[in-house]
Motif scaffolding. Structure first.
Motif, PDB file in Angstrom:
ATOM      1  N   GLY A   1     -19.941 -27.387 -10.182  1.00 51.52           N
ATOM      2  CA  GLY A   1     -18.744 -26.627  -9.846  1.00 51.52           C
ATOM      3  C   GLY A   1     -18.452 -25.441 -10.738  1.00 51.52           C
ATOM      4  N   GLN A   2     -19.314 -25.153 -11.704  1.00 53.43           N
ATOM      5  CA  GLN A   2     -19.088 -24.014 -12.593  1.00 53.43           C
ATOM      6  C   GLN A   2     -19.262 -22.708 -11.811  1.00 53.43           C
ATOM      7  OE1 GLN A   2     -21.966 -23.604 -15.711  1.00 53.43           O
ATOM      8  NE2 GLN A   2     -21.125 -21.668 -16.417  1.00 53.43           N
ATOM      9  N   LEU A   3     -18.288 -21.815 -11.944  1.00 59.25           N
ATOM     10  CA  LEU A   3     -18.365 -20.521 -11.286  1.00 59.25           C
ATOM     11  C   LEU A   3     -19.402 -19.659 -12.000  1.00 59.25           C
ATOM     12  CD1 LEU A   3     -17.209 -18.483  -9.209  1.00 59.25           C
ATOM     13  CD2 LEU A   3     -15.529 -17.848 -10.945  1.00 59.25           C
ATOM     14  N   LEU A   4     -20.441 -19.263 -11.267  1.00 57.43           N
ATOM     15  CA  LEU A   4     -21.488 -18.408 -11.833  1.00 57.43           C
ATOM     16  C   LEU A   4     -21.132 -16.934 -11.721  1.00 57.43           C
ATOM     17  CD1 LEU A   4     -24.592 -20.228 -10.317  1.00 57.43           C
ATOM     18  CD2 LEU A   4     -23.574 -20.538 -12.589  1.00 57.43           C
ATOM     19  N   GLY A   5     -20.298 -16.599 -10.753  1.00 57.32           N
ATOM     20  CA  GLY A   5     -19.878 -15.217 -10.566  1.00 57.32           C
ATOM     21  C   GLY A   5     -19.312 -15.017  -9.180  1.00 57.32           C
ATOM     22  N   ALA A   6     -18.691 -13.862  -8.977  1.00 62.50           N
ATOM     23  CA  ALA A   6     -18.090 -13.533  -7.689  1.00 62.50           C
ATOM     24  C   ALA A   6     -18.364 -12.070  -7.376  1.00 62.50           C
ATOM     25  CB  ALA A   6     -16.590 -13.801  -7.721  1.00 62.50           C
ATOM     26  N   ARG A   7     -18.418 -11.772  -6.095  1.00 61.07           N
ATOM     27  CA  ARG A   7     -18.623 -10.408  -5.626  1.00 61.07           C
ATOM     28  C   ARG A   7     -17.737 -10.168  -4.405  1.00 61.07           C
ATOM     29  NH1 ARG A   7     -20.911 -10.482  -9.758  1.00 61.07           N
ATOM     30  NH2 ARG A   7     -22.974  -9.725 -10.304  1.00 61.07           N
ATOM     31  N   VAL A   8     -17.385  -8.918  -4.190  1.00 60.09           N
ATOM     32  CA  VAL A   8     -16.681  -8.515  -2.977  1.00 60.09           C
ATOM     33  C   VAL A   8     -17.733  -8.064  -1.980  1.00 60.09           C
ATOM     34  CG1 VAL A   8     -15.092  -6.842  -1.978  1.00 60.09           C
ATOM     35  CG2 VAL A   8     -14.554  -7.916  -4.171  1.00 60.09           C
ATOM     36  N   ALA A   9     -17.782  -8.729  -0.833  1.00 61.69           N
ATOM     37  CA  ALA A   9     -18.778  -8.410   0.182  1.00 61.69           C
ATOM     38  C   ALA A   9     -18.314  -7.288   1.106  1.00 61.69           C
ATOM     39  CB  ALA A   9     -19.103  -9.650   1.004  1.00 61.69           C
ATOM     40  N   GLU A  10     -17.011  -7.196   1.323  1.00 57.87           N
ATOM     41  CA  GLU A  10     -16.491  -6.178   2.233  1.00 57.87           C
ATOM     42  C   GLU A  10     -15.011  -5.969   1.943  1.00 57.87           C
ATOM     43  OE1 GLU A  10     -15.893  -5.724   7.058  1.00 57.87           O
ATOM     44  OE2 GLU A  10     -17.414  -7.105   6.318  1.00 57.87           O
ATOM     45  N   HIS A  11     -14.568  -4.733   2.036  1.00 60.33           N
ATOM     46  CA  HIS A  11     -13.144  -4.426   1.852  1.00 60.33           C
ATOM     47  C   HIS A  11     -12.829  -3.071   2.458  1.00 60.33           C
ATOM     48  CE1 HIS A  11     -13.393  -1.274  -1.283  1.00 60.33           C
ATOM     49  NE2 HIS A  11     -14.512  -1.881  -1.621  1.00 60.33           N
ATOM     50  N   ARG A  12     -11.541  -2.805   2.577  1.00 59.43           N
ATOM     51  CA  ARG A  12     -11.068  -1.514   3.066  1.00 59.43           C
ATOM     52  C   ARG A  12     -10.021  -0.945   2.103  1.00 59.43           C
ATOM     53  NH1 ARG A  12     -13.387  -3.212   7.358  1.00 59.43           N
ATOM     54  NH2 ARG A  12     -13.486  -2.394   9.434  1.00 59.43           N
ATOM     55  N   GLU A  13     -10.165  -1.274   0.844  1.00 62.37           N
ATOM     56  CA  GLU A  13      -9.214  -0.788  -0.144  1.00 62.37           C
ATOM     57  C   GLU A  13      -9.377   0.727  -0.343  1.00 62.37           C
ATOM     58  OE1 GLU A  13      -6.819  -3.314  -1.568  1.00 62.37           O
ATOM     59  OE2 GLU A  13      -7.722  -3.813   0.355  1.00 62.37           O
ATOM     60  N   THR A  14      -8.379   1.357  -0.897  1.00 62.04           N
ATOM     61  CA  THR A  14      -8.355   2.802  -1.070  1.00 62.04           C
ATOM     62  C   THR A  14      -9.544   3.262  -1.912  1.00 62.04           C
ATOM     63  OG1 THR A  14      -5.951   2.699  -1.031  1.00 62.04           O
ATOM     64  CG2 THR A  14      -6.946   4.738  -1.857  1.00 62.04           C
ATOM     65  N   PRO A  15     -10.369   4.172  -1.378  1.00 62.36           N
ATOM     66  CA  PRO A  15     -11.481   4.704  -2.182  1.00 62.36           C
ATOM     67  C   PRO A  15     -10.939   5.309  -3.478  1.00 62.36           C
ATOM     68  CG  PRO A  15     -11.722   5.366   0.105  1.00 62.36           C
ATOM     69  CD  PRO A  15     -10.347   4.743  -0.024  1.00 62.36           C
ATOM     70  N   GLY A  16     -11.663   5.099  -4.543  1.00 60.08           N
ATOM     71  CA  GLY A  16     -11.213   5.563  -5.854  1.00 60.08           C
ATOM     72  C   GLY A  16     -10.423   4.479  -6.556  1.00 60.08           C
ATOM     73  N   LEU A  17      -9.293   4.074  -5.985  1.00 60.41           N
ATOM     74  CA  LEU A  17      -8.477   3.015  -6.588  1.00 60.41           C
ATOM     75  C   LEU A  17      -9.134   1.647  -6.451  1.00 60.41           C
ATOM     76  CD1 LEU A  17      -4.834   3.965  -5.536  1.00 60.41           C
ATOM     77  CD2 LEU A  17      -5.866   4.119  -7.793  1.00 60.41           C
ATOM     78  N   GLY A  18      -9.776   1.396  -5.323  1.00 59.22           N
ATOM     79  CA  GLY A  18     -10.397   0.097  -5.085  1.00 59.22           C
ATOM     80  C   GLY A  18     -11.821  -0.005  -5.581  1.00 59.22           C
ATOM     81  N   ASP A  19     -12.352   1.050  -6.192  1.00 57.07           N
ATOM     82  CA  ASP A  19     -13.747   1.046  -6.634  1.00 57.07           C
ATOM     83  C   ASP A  19     -14.042  -0.009  -7.702  1.00 57.07           C
ATOM     84  OD1 ASP A  19     -14.352   3.059  -4.884  1.00 57.07           O
ATOM     85  OD2 ASP A  19     -14.423   4.640  -6.394  1.00 57.07           O
ATOM     86  N   PHE A  20     -13.036  -0.450  -8.434  1.00 59.51           N
ATOM     87  CA  PHE A  20     -13.279  -1.404  -9.520  1.00 59.51           C
ATOM     88  C   PHE A  20     -13.786  -2.749  -9.009  1.00 59.51           C
ATOM     89  CE2 PHE A  20      -9.034  -2.349  -8.162  1.00 59.51           C
ATOM     90  CZ  PHE A  20      -8.933  -3.717  -8.284  1.00 59.51           C
ATOM     91  N   ILE A  21     -13.625  -3.053  -7.721  1.00 64.96           N
ATOM     92  CA  ILE A  21     -14.120  -4.335  -7.208  1.00 64.96           C
ATOM     93  C   ILE A  21     -15.575  -4.242  -6.757  1.00 64.96           C
ATOM     94  CG2 ILE A  21     -11.854  -5.258  -6.621  1.00 64.96           C
ATOM     95  CD1 ILE A  21     -12.293  -4.481  -3.731  1.00 64.96           C
ATOM     96  N   ASP A  22     -16.189  -3.082  -6.921  1.00 70.03           N
ATOM     97  CA  ASP A  22     -17.607  -2.878  -6.621  1.00 70.03           C
ATOM     98  C   ASP A  22     -18.374  -2.957  -7.938  1.00 70.03           C
ATOM     99  OD1 ASP A  22     -20.144  -1.996  -5.995  1.00 70.03           O
ATOM    100  OD2 ASP A  22     -19.466  -0.266  -4.836  1.00 70.03           O
ATOM    101  N   VAL A  23     -19.260  -3.945  -8.096  1.00 65.06           N
ATOM    102  CA  VAL A  23     -19.961  -4.143  -9.369  1.00 65.06           C
ATOM    103  C   VAL A  23     -20.853  -2.970  -9.743  1.00 65.06           C
ATOM    104  CG1 VAL A  23     -19.898  -6.650  -9.340  1.00 65.06           C
ATOM    105  CG2 VAL A  23     -21.831  -5.462  -8.312  1.00 65.06           C
ATOM    106  N   ASP A  24     -21.223  -2.139  -8.780  1.00 63.99           N
ATOM    107  CA  ASP A  24     -22.034  -0.960  -9.086  1.00 63.99           C
ATOM    108  C   ASP A  24     -21.191   0.164  -9.697  1.00 63.99           C
ATOM    109  OD1 ASP A  24     -24.311  -2.198  -8.115  1.00 63.99           O
ATOM    110  OD2 ASP A  24     -23.995  -1.435  -6.077  1.00 63.99           O
ATOM    111  N   LYS A  25     -19.870   0.071  -9.560  1.00 65.45           N
ATOM    112  CA  LYS A  25     -18.992   1.128 -10.055  1.00 65.45           C
ATOM    113  C   LYS A  25     -18.134   0.695 -11.239  1.00 65.45           C
ATOM    114  CE  LYS A  25     -18.771   3.275  -5.529  1.00 65.45           C
ATOM    115  NZ  LYS A  25     -17.912   3.669  -4.418  1.00 65.45           N
ATOM    116  N   SER A  26     -18.028  -0.619 -11.459  1.00 65.04           N
ATOM    117  CA  SER A  26     -17.148  -1.123 -12.518  1.00 65.04           C
ATOM    118  C   SER A  26     -17.600  -2.529 -12.933  1.00 65.04           C
ATOM    119  CB  SER A  26     -15.711  -1.182 -11.993  1.00 65.04           C
ATOM    120  OG  SER A  26     -14.885  -1.916 -12.860  1.00 65.04           O
ATOM    121  N   PRO A  27     -17.438  -2.877 -14.199  1.00 70.05           N
ATOM    122  CA  PRO A  27     -17.800  -4.229 -14.649  1.00 70.05           C
ATOM    123  C   PRO A  27     -16.712  -5.277 -14.380  1.00 70.05           C
ATOM    124  CG  PRO A  27     -17.080  -2.923 -16.512  1.00 70.05           C
ATOM    125  CD  PRO A  27     -17.085  -2.001 -15.316  1.00 70.05           C
ATOM    126  N   TRP A  28     -15.601  -4.887 -13.780  1.00 73.21           N
ATOM    127  CA  TRP A  28     -14.466  -5.794 -13.621  1.00 73.21           C
ATOM    128  C   TRP A  28     -14.838  -7.100 -12.927  1.00 73.21           C
ATOM    129  CZ3 TRP A  28     -11.310  -7.817  -9.658  1.00 73.21           C
ATOM    130  CH2 TRP A  28     -10.083  -8.346 -10.102  1.00 73.21           C
TER     131      TRP A  28
END
Length: 160
Positions: free
Chosen positions: A94-121
C-alpha cells in the motif's frame, strides 16, 4: 414562403454540419481513446520504472495489478476548470510510489505545475503524505484538488 426559405436553409446547413461533426467524432473516437490509453501507460512506466508489459492487463474498478505486488489506481477529482484525472502507483502493501495527472483542463500557465515535465511538484507525492504537500500559490483550488484525489486513493479500499 419567402420568410420560411432562409430558416429552412439555415436548418439544412445546421443539420449537415451536425452530421459531419458526428461522423468525424465516430471516425476519430477510437484513435483518441487509444492515445489516452497509451498516455496512461507511459505515465505508469514513469511511476514504476517501466518494469512491466501492459499487454493483457485489464482495469477493474479503476485499478490494475502489475507483477511484483505493485498496482495502479485511477481516480478523478474536480479541479478549478473541470475534472482532473489522476494515476497513482502503489507497492509494498500500500505504499504510494508516486502520482501523476493523466488529463486536465486547468488554466495553461497556472495549471502547469501538475505536469511533471514542467514542475517537480507532482513528484513530492512519492516522499510526502498528500495532505502535507504544500499548495501552490495562485492555483490553490487545483493543488488542493490533486492532494485530495491522491489522498482518497490511499484510503483502505484503495488496496487490492
Amino acid at each position: 414562403m419567402k420568410k420560411l426559405r432562409p430558416l429552412l436553409s439555415i436548418g439544412a446547413i445546421g443539420l449537415c454540419c451536425g452530421l459531419l461533426l458526428a461522423g468525424i467524432h465516430a471516425l476519430t473516437a477510437p484513435t483518441i481513446e487509444a492515445n489516452r490509453s497509451r498516455h496512461v501507460w507511459q505515465l505508469a512506466y514513469q511511476l514504476v520504472g517501466g518494469q512491466f508489459d501492459p499487454t493483457g492487463l485489464v482495469w477493474q474498478d479503476d485499478q490494475v495489478d502489475l507483477p511484483g505486488d505493485v498496482w495502479l489506481k485511477r481516480s478523478r477529482v474536480q479541479g478549478y476548470a473541470g475534472d482532473i484525472h489522476l494515476l497513482a502507483a502503489f507497492g509494498n502493501g500500500g505504499q504510494l510510489l508516486g502520482a501523476r495527472v493523466a488529463e486536465h483542463r486547468e488554466t495553461p500557465g497556472l495549471g502547469d505545475f501538475i505536469d511533471v515535465d514542467k514542475s517537480p511538484w507532482m513528484r513530492r507525492f512519492a516522499t510526502t503524505p498528500p495532505l502535507e504537500v504544500d499548495a501552490v500559490s495562485g492555483a490553490t483550488i487545483t493543488s488542493e484538488a490533486v492532494k485530495r484525489g491522491v489522498q482518497r486513493m490511499l484510503e483502505p479500499e484503495a488496496a487490492p
